[in-house]
Design an enzyme around this catalytic site. Sequence first.
Site, PDB file in Angstrom:
ATOM      1  N   THR A  53     -22.317  10.644  36.628  1.00 52.66           N
ATOM      2  CA  THR A  53     -21.029  10.772  35.936  1.00 52.66           C
ATOM      3  C   THR A  53     -20.935   9.710  34.842  1.00 52.66           C
ATOM      4  O   THR A  53     -21.620   8.686  34.897  1.00 52.66           O
ATOM      5  CB  THR A  53     -19.863  10.667  36.932  1.00 52.66           C
ATOM      6  N   THR A  55     -18.788   7.175  33.425  1.00 51.87           N
ATOM      7  CA  THR A  55     -18.514   5.744  33.590  1.00 51.87           C
ATOM      8  C   THR A  55     -19.556   5.102  34.495  1.00 51.87           C
ATOM      9  O   THR A  55     -20.042   4.002  34.226  1.00 51.87           O
ATOM     10  CB  THR A  55     -17.095   5.520  34.157  1.00 51.87           C
ATOM     11  N   CYS A  56     -19.918   5.796  35.538  1.00 52.90           N
ATOM     12  CA  CYS A  56     -20.890   5.276  36.505  1.00 52.90           C
ATOM     13  C   CYS A  56     -22.256   5.070  35.865  1.00 52.90           C
ATOM     14  O   CYS A  56     -22.912   4.056  36.087  1.00 52.90           O
ATOM     15  CB  CYS A  56     -21.017   6.242  37.680  1.00 52.90           C
ATOM     16  N   SER A  57     -22.690   6.032  35.063  1.00 56.37           N
ATOM     17  CA  SER A  57     -24.029   6.000  34.472  1.00 56.37           C
ATOM     18  C   SER A  57     -24.113   5.168  33.198  1.00 56.37           C
ATOM     19  O   SER A  57     -25.186   4.695  32.842  1.00 56.37           O
ATOM     20  CB  SER A  57     -24.491   7.424  34.143  1.00 56.37           C
ATOM     21  N   LEU A  61     -23.233   1.116  36.792  1.00 65.16           N
ATOM     22  CA  LEU A  61     -24.589   0.973  37.327  1.00 65.16           C
ATOM     23  C   LEU A  61     -25.505   0.174  36.388  1.00 65.16           C
ATOM     24  O   LEU A  61     -26.141  -0.787  36.823  1.00 65.16           O
ATOM     25  CB  LEU A  61     -25.197   2.337  37.660  1.00 65.16           C
TER      26      LEU A  61
END
Length: 182
Positions: A53, A55-57, A61
Site C-alpha cells: 500500500t 504510505t506503507c511502501s 517501511l
Amino acid sequence: MQVGYKLPQVTFKTRVRDESIEGPNPFRWEDKTTNDYFAGKRVVLFSLPGAFTPTCSTYQLPGFENGHADFAAEGIDEIYCMSVNDSFVMNQWAKAQDLKNVKVIPDGSGEFSRRVGMLVRKDNLGFGLRSWRYAAVINDGVVEAWFEEPGLCDNHGEDPYGESSPENVLSWIKKANAEAAA
C-alpha cells in the site's frame, strides 16, 4: 495498549527459504511464536494496514529500513514490520522492497492485531480486517513505548501517519536512552 503490557502469545504461520527443497519455490512452513520474535531482545515493531500500500511502501517501511543503523546504535536488536497479510504476501513485499534489515511478520489471521486491540475493519477500502497503524518499542516481550496513530476506528476515511514514523520512534528511543544514562 499500554506501557508495561506483556505481548500476547501467538503463533505466526511463516514461510522460510529451505535450500534442501528443489524447484522454483524453495520454501517451507515454519511456525514462529511471540517468544521467537521478542524474547530476550529490545526491538521495534511497527504494524500497518497492508503490504504494497502507498504510505506503507513509500514512507514507513523504507524509513525503518534505511534508518536501521541509527536504531542499532541506540540498542535496538531487530526491527519488525507486521501486517494482516499472509506469509506469501509479506515475503514478496520484502523482496520487492529489497529488505536487508527489517524483518516481516505475517499476522495472516489478524490474531496478534486483535489481541493487542489494533484490528479494525477496512471494508471501505475493500481490505476487510486489518491492523491499525502503530509502532512500539518492545523489551523482552514487554511494551516499553507505544506510538498509535490517532483516530482508531473501523472504516476510517483517512490513513493517519506520523506518530508511528521511524523518525518519531527513533527520537523517543534517543531521549529514553539519554535519560537512562543520566
